[in-house]
Design a protein around this motif. Structure first.
Motif, PDB file in Angstrom:
ATOM      1  N   SER A   1      80.969 117.601 187.114  1.00 15.57           N
ATOM      2  CA  SER A   1      80.974 116.281 186.485  1.00 15.57           C
ATOM      3  C   SER A   1      79.570 115.703 186.434  1.00 15.57           C
ATOM      4  O   SER A   1      79.190 115.047 185.452  1.00 15.57           O
TER       5      SER A   1
ATOM      6  N   GLN B   1      73.980 122.649 177.562  1.00 10.37           N
ATOM      7  CA  GLN B   1      74.501 122.739 178.927  1.00 10.37           C
ATOM      8  C   GLN B   1      75.317 121.511 179.350  1.00 10.37           C
ATOM      9  O   GLN B   1      75.787 121.440 180.479  1.00 10.37           O
ATOM     10  N   LYS B   2      75.459 120.560 178.406  1.00 12.98           N
ATOM     11  CA  LYS B   2      76.327 119.420 178.700  1.00 12.98           C
ATOM     12  C   LYS B   2      76.729 118.746 177.410  1.00 12.98           C
ATOM     13  O   LYS B   2      76.202 119.087 176.344  1.00 12.98           O
TER      14      LYS B   2
ATOM     15  N   ALA C   1      84.610 116.680 184.800  1.00 13.12           N
ATOM     16  CA  ALA C   1      84.757 118.115 184.557  1.00 13.12           C
ATOM     17  C   ALA C   1      86.186 118.560 184.874  1.00 13.12           C
ATOM     18  O   ALA C   1      86.922 117.901 185.613  1.00 13.12           O
TER      19      ALA C   1
ATOM     20  N   ASP D   1      82.231 123.213 174.252  1.00 16.57           N
ATOM     21  CA  ASP D   1      82.712 122.113 175.089  1.00 16.57           C
ATOM     22  C   ASP D   1      83.775 122.608 176.063  1.00 16.57           C
ATOM     23  O   ASP D   1      83.774 122.249 177.246  1.00 16.57           O
TER      24      ASP D   1
ATOM     25  N   LYS E   1      80.889 123.792 184.442  1.00 13.83           N
ATOM     26  CA  LYS E   1      79.914 122.799 184.891  1.00 13.83           C
ATOM     27  C   LYS E   1      80.601 121.714 185.724  1.00 13.83           C
ATOM     28  O   LYS E   1      81.815 121.505 185.631  1.00 13.83           O
TER      29      LYS E   1
ATOM     30  N   LEU F   1      82.067 124.685 178.790  1.00 15.03           N
ATOM     31  CA  LEU F   1      81.350 123.848 179.753  1.00 15.03           C
ATOM     32  C   LEU F   1      82.308 123.128 180.686  1.00 15.03           C
ATOM     33  O   LEU F   1      81.997 122.902 181.861  1.00 15.03           O
ATOM     34  N   ASP F   2      83.476 122.761 180.180  1.00 14.07           N
ATOM     35  CA  ASP F   2      84.449 122.012 180.984  1.00 14.07           C
ATOM     36  C   ASP F   2      84.890 122.798 182.214  1.00 14.07           C
ATOM     37  O   ASP F   2      85.240 122.190 183.234  1.00 14.07           O
TER      38      ASP F   2
ATOM     39  N   GLU G   1      76.767 117.389 186.177  1.00 12.17           N
ATOM     40  CA  GLU G   1      76.012 118.084 185.141  1.00 12.17           C
ATOM     41  C   GLU G   1      76.429 117.643 183.746  1.00 12.17           C
ATOM     42  O   GLU G   1      75.601 117.537 182.835  1.00 12.17           O
ATOM     43  N   LEU G   2      77.722 117.372 183.567  1.00 12.65           N
ATOM     44  CA  LEU G   2      78.244 117.022 182.245  1.00 12.65           C
ATOM     45  C   LEU G   2      78.082 115.553 181.912  1.00 12.65           C
ATOM     46  O   LEU G   2      78.019 115.180 180.736  1.00 12.65           O
TER      47      LEU G   2
END
Length: 355
Positions: free
Chosen positions: A290, A354-355, A297, A281, A288, A284-285, A292-293
């Protein structure tokens, strides 16, 4: 020349989360190296989670379990008076989500010989609690986030007072749903002692010895001039994130009829993937968008919160995640390969998501 950071890591965590009957797990020394940017990238090609001859439709499994859980969640919260609170509960609970915790609960039940019907009620309970934690976590007094699962957070859609009450109501409903005998198949009754153990387990993992403890220390550690140390960071995430994942797995194994030894092995697995979930997590933060998540982000960076990439660097965080993945998989060795496939794939999914 590569430089190295030596970390002492115990995937079983702290005594507050360790079963009193279990001896402390041996600590492991992880050598996390700075090399080229791609040297420690985790990928499916270099880290196969199971024997190549084992075929398993993981996507189909996850979708099937999510559908079963979503049907049960829909039935659990009808639109009755007062409608606004039930609308807010349904908005957050049924508004998407990967249903990882319910899938873990069901897979843990199945690996010890139980079936899906036994695990659906506790799977719904942990998802209700997870949703409660997201509602409260997004509030302005907590993480102050306006976006959740690609939609306005509950407090943005319904206002702060209703959001607080919706979270409270989901928490109460979770325990009621867990112990309601009408939710379970009458042909395979669960012993009352198991309900008592499961209820205590869930309460411990989300209370002041679990999720709440992690959330408090996370708040107190945000915005500090200097990053917190690795021990405090692991304490935060073993409690804030891993504790509910642990409850999902352990309760699933309990209602499935698992032995004490099987339950504790699965507890160890859950703690490893719980910390893995948070490390990923954090990665990814910062890697990636916002979009994508499905949530804001770089939120941790903006709030000056200590994360694994901030403390260890991105490359070493990725290697740490790989170590946790291998530790988790080692706890499943010895179970039936066919029955263990879902948990092995779930660990891999958490590592590579990935999210």
């Amino acid at each position: 020349m590569a430089s190295f950071l030596q970390l002492t890591f115990n995937p079983m965590g702290y005594s507050v989360l360790r079963s009193p009957s279990m001896p402390p797990a041996p600590s492991r020394t992880l050598s996390l190296s700075f090399t080229s940017p791609n040297a420690v990238e985790i990928n499916a090609e270099t880290s196969a989670p199971f024997d190549a001859t084992t075929e398993f439709d993981f996507k189909g499994y996850l979708l099937s379990k999510a559908e079963s859980v979503n049907r049960a969640l829909d039935l659990a919260i009808p639109l009755v008076h007062p409608k606004r609170i039930h609308e807010a509960m349904r908005y957050s609970l049924l508004g998407g989500g990967k249903r990882i915790r319910p899938a873990l609960c069901i897979a843990a039940c199945e690996i010890v010989g139980g079936d899906e019907a036994l695990a659906i009620p506790p799977a719904c309970s942990v998802e209700m609690i997870h949703t409660m934690s997201l509602i409260h976590d997004d509030l302005p007094c907590m993480d102050n986030d306006d976006l959740r699962r690609g939609q306005p957070a509950c407090h943005r859609a319904y206002g702060e007072p209703v959001a607080v009450l919706a979270g409270d109501a989901l928490l109460a409903l979770a325990f009621r749903h867990l112990v309601d005998l009408g939710n379970y198949p009458s042909s395979n009754p669960i012993p009352p002692a198991i309900f008592v153990r499961a209820t205590a387990e869930l309460a411990r993992c989300i209370g002041a010895e679990g999720l709440v403890a992690g959330q408090l220390l996370d708040i107190e550690s945000t915005g500090l001039e200097h990053p917190v140390d690795i021990d405090r960071l692991e304490f935060i995430h073993l409690h804030k994130t891993a504790a509910l994942l642990e409850a999902s797995v352990v309760i699933g194994a309990m209602v499935g009829g698992g032995s004490d030894l099987e339950v504790e092995r699965l507890r160890r697995y859950a703690r490893c993937i719980g910390l893995l979930f948070q490390v990923v997590d954090d990665i990814l933060d910062v890697t990636k968008s916002s979009e994508e998540l499905g949530k804001t982000a770089a939120k941790d960076l903006a709030s000056n919160k200590t994360t694994y990439p901030k403390l260890l660097g991105l490359d070493k965080s990725r290697e740490f995640a790989d170590e946790l993945l291998q530790d988790a998989k080692s706890q499943i060795e010895g179970f039936d390969p066919l029955k263990s496939a879902p948990l092995l794939h779930l660990a891999n999914y958490i590592a590579y998501r990935q999210k």
